[in-house]
Design an enzyme around this catalytic site. Structure first.
Site, PDB file in Angstrom:
ATOM      1  CG  HIS A  69      94.399  35.574 -10.596  1.00 36.04           C
ATOM      2  ND1 HIS A  69      93.328  35.659  -9.742  1.00 36.04           N
ATOM      3  CD2 HIS A  69      94.147  34.518 -11.409  1.00 36.04           C
ATOM      4  CE1 HIS A  69      92.465  34.694 -10.026  1.00 36.04           C
ATOM      5  NE2 HIS A  69      92.947  33.988 -11.020  1.00 36.04           N
ATOM      6  CG  HIS A 102      93.712  31.471  -7.467  1.00 36.25           C
ATOM      7  ND1 HIS A 102      94.386  31.440  -8.665  1.00 36.25           N
ATOM      8  CD2 HIS A 102      93.998  32.653  -6.903  1.00 36.25           C
ATOM      9  CE1 HIS A 102      95.058  32.576  -8.812  1.00 36.25           C
ATOM     10  NE2 HIS A 102      94.833  33.323  -7.763  1.00 36.25           N
ATOM     11  CB  CYS A 124      97.851  29.478  -1.267  1.00 34.60           C
ATOM     12  SG  CYS A 124      98.451  30.252   0.248  1.00 34.60           S
ATOM     13  CG  HIS A 152      88.573  34.902  -7.152  1.00 39.26           C
ATOM     14  ND1 HIS A 152      89.308  33.888  -6.584  1.00 39.26           N
ATOM     15  CD2 HIS A 152      89.458  35.877  -7.455  1.00 39.26           C
ATOM     16  CE1 HIS A 152      90.588  34.252  -6.539  1.00 39.26           C
ATOM     17  NE2 HIS A 152      90.697  35.454  -7.064  1.00 39.26           N
ATOM     18  CD  GLU A 154      90.587  32.208  -1.884  1.00 46.31           C
ATOM     19  OE1 GLU A 154      91.464  32.967  -2.324  1.00 46.31           O
ATOM     20  OE2 GLU A 154      90.127  32.300  -0.725  1.00 46.31           O
ATOM     21  CB  THR A 192      92.688  34.092   1.183  1.00 44.76           C
ATOM     22  OG1 THR A 192      92.824  34.033  -0.239  1.00 44.76           O
ATOM     23  CG2 THR A 192      92.421  32.709   1.738  1.00 44.76           C
ATOM     24  CB  SER A 250      95.548  40.506  -9.093  1.00 45.34           C
ATOM     25  OG  SER A 250      96.023  40.609  -7.771  1.00 45.34           O
ATOM     26  CB  SER A 251      91.044  38.988  -5.503  1.00 41.71           C
ATOM     27  OG  SER A 251      90.308  39.410  -4.397  1.00 41.71           O
ATOM     28  CB  SER A 294      99.812  37.413  -8.151  1.00 42.24           C
ATOM     29  OG  SER A 294      98.833  38.406  -8.328  1.00 42.24           O
TER      30      SER A 294
HETATM   31 FE1  SF4 Z   1      98.092  32.491  -0.202  1.00 49.63          FE
HETATM   32 FE2  SF4 Z   1      97.348  34.914   0.614  1.00 49.63          FE
HETATM   33 FE3  SF4 Z   1      99.206  34.653  -1.222  1.00 49.63          FE
HETATM   34 FE4  SF4 Z   1      96.650  34.063  -1.805  1.00 49.63          FE
HETATM   35  S1  SF4 Z   1      97.483  36.079  -1.296  1.00 49.63           S
HETATM   36  S2  SF4 Z   1      98.473  32.895  -2.374  1.00 49.63           S
HETATM   37  S3  SF4 Z   1      96.011  33.187   0.159  1.00 49.63           S
HETATM   38  S4  SF4 Z   1      99.364  33.957   0.920  1.00 49.63           S
END
Ligand code: SF4
Length: 336
Positions: A69, A102, A124, A152, A154, A192, A250-251, A294
């Site tokens: 994101h 995600h 991930c 979202h 994910e 996450t 971006s959460s 991100s």
């Molecule tokens: Fe993986 Fe956490 Fe990065 Fe998301 S924020 S991609 S869950 S390591």
């Protein structure tokens, strides 16, 4: 005329005056860890390795949803020929498609198989872990309550692992409306990238309603989210303003802003240096700066350069954790 009825020249002069008004020396407290996490590095690396495969030259590479994101990352890959799509029906049969960091639901994997697509999974591994938990706990007869944000990607992917046995809870107030077939067989999981404090409140509300609530074997909020929240929390007390670099979807970046505001400090999400508004800096001698998982480090450097244009900047980096997590790329892109 602009929205305030000013000519272009008058608007430009007003903008210049505003920037001059906030010129002066400043300290930047730089949070560490910040920027890319191991999951984002891996996902971007997957796409880059595929782009560089000699046999692929000239063939389009598709990515379902944004690979991570961040609009800068996405635009950069688009410039290199990557085609981002929302759904698989936009991908021609037989083409290669990458699933984003995600994650996707089993239904999406099935659709890819059915259409003869070559799917490369950049999910991930820490998201994959939550998917595995959703499968395991629903298979043993539990209702899985997923704490997360509706819409979202994910969350859509995790709910898709056991749609008949999963319920989404977005906030503690949602908990009273949760209906489950057996209140003694409830397990919670989380997205996450949530704020640890808010999640704890939702878990407390669930436990009050379902005293035999089971929890995941290890925290689902990932190390990168936790580290970035702790790193920022450590420097916020010394700052008059917090800038979080990250895209609006971006959460983990949004949670950094929300947590800071809840603690009573002004905080803003900026996509890059152009997002800084002069009014935010008026009277602020110390700025706390971080970037979501991100957002590339280059954007952090750009923001520091922009602040330096307003006067001398002293950068003080505060580290609260050392990250050395690395995830191996999926087998499809591993170098033999
Ligand atoms: Fe993986 Fe956490 Fe990065 Fe998301 S924020 S991609 S869950 S390591």
């Amino acid at each position: 005329m602009d929205s305030e009825g000013r000519s272009p020249l008058a608007a430009a002069c007003a903008a210049a005056d505003a920037w001059v008004g906030v010129a002066g020396p400043r300290t930047v407290l730089l949070a560490s860890p910040r920027s890319w996490c191991a999951g984002v590095e891996r996902a971007v690396e997957v796409v880059e390795r595929l782009l560089e495969e000699p046999g692929r030259r000239g063939r389009p590479l598709f990515v379902r949803k944004q690979i991570v994101h961040n609009t800068h990352v996405v635009r950069g890959l688009e410039r290199r020929g990557v085609v981002f799509v929302e759904e698989l029906d936009e991908v021609p049969e037989g083409a290669t498609v990458v699933f984003s960091a995600h994650g996707v639901s089993p239904a999406v994997r099935e659709e890819a198989r059915g259409r003869g697509l070559e799917a490369v999974d950049a999910t991930c591994p820490l998201v994959t872990k939550v998917h595995a938990e959703a499968r395991r706990f629903s298979a043993r007869g539990d209702t899985v309550v997923l704490i997360g944000h509706d819409g979202h990607e994910e969350v859509e992917g995790t709910l898709g692992e056991a749609p008949e046995h999963s319920v989404l809870v977005q906030s503690p107030s949602d908990v009273r409306d949760v209906e489950v077939p057996d209140p003694d067989r409830v397990t919670y999981l989380t997205q996450t990238t949530l704020a640890a404090d808010e999640t704890a409140e939702a878990v407390d509300a669930l436990r009050a309603r379902f005293p035999r609530l089971k929890e995941p074997p290890s925290d689902d909020i990932c190390y990168a989210t936790t580290n970035r929240q702790n790193a920022l929390e450590a420097i916020v007390p010394g700052a008059g303003l917090v800038l979080v670099i990250g895209s609006a979807n971006s959460s983990n970046s949004l949670r950094l802003v929300e947590r800071t505001r809840r603690a009573g400090t002004a905080a803003h999400l900026i996509g890059d240096a152009t997002g800084i508004r002069p009014g935010w800096l008026a009277g602020v001698a110390t700025v706390a700066l971080t970037a979501g998982a991100s957002a590339p480090q280059a954007l952090v450097d750009e923001v520091i350069r922009a602040l330096s244009g307003l006067g001398p900047v002293t950068v003080q980096e505060h580290s609260t954790a050392v990250e050395n997590v690395r995830f191996a790329p999926p087998k499809e892109v591993r170098t033999p």
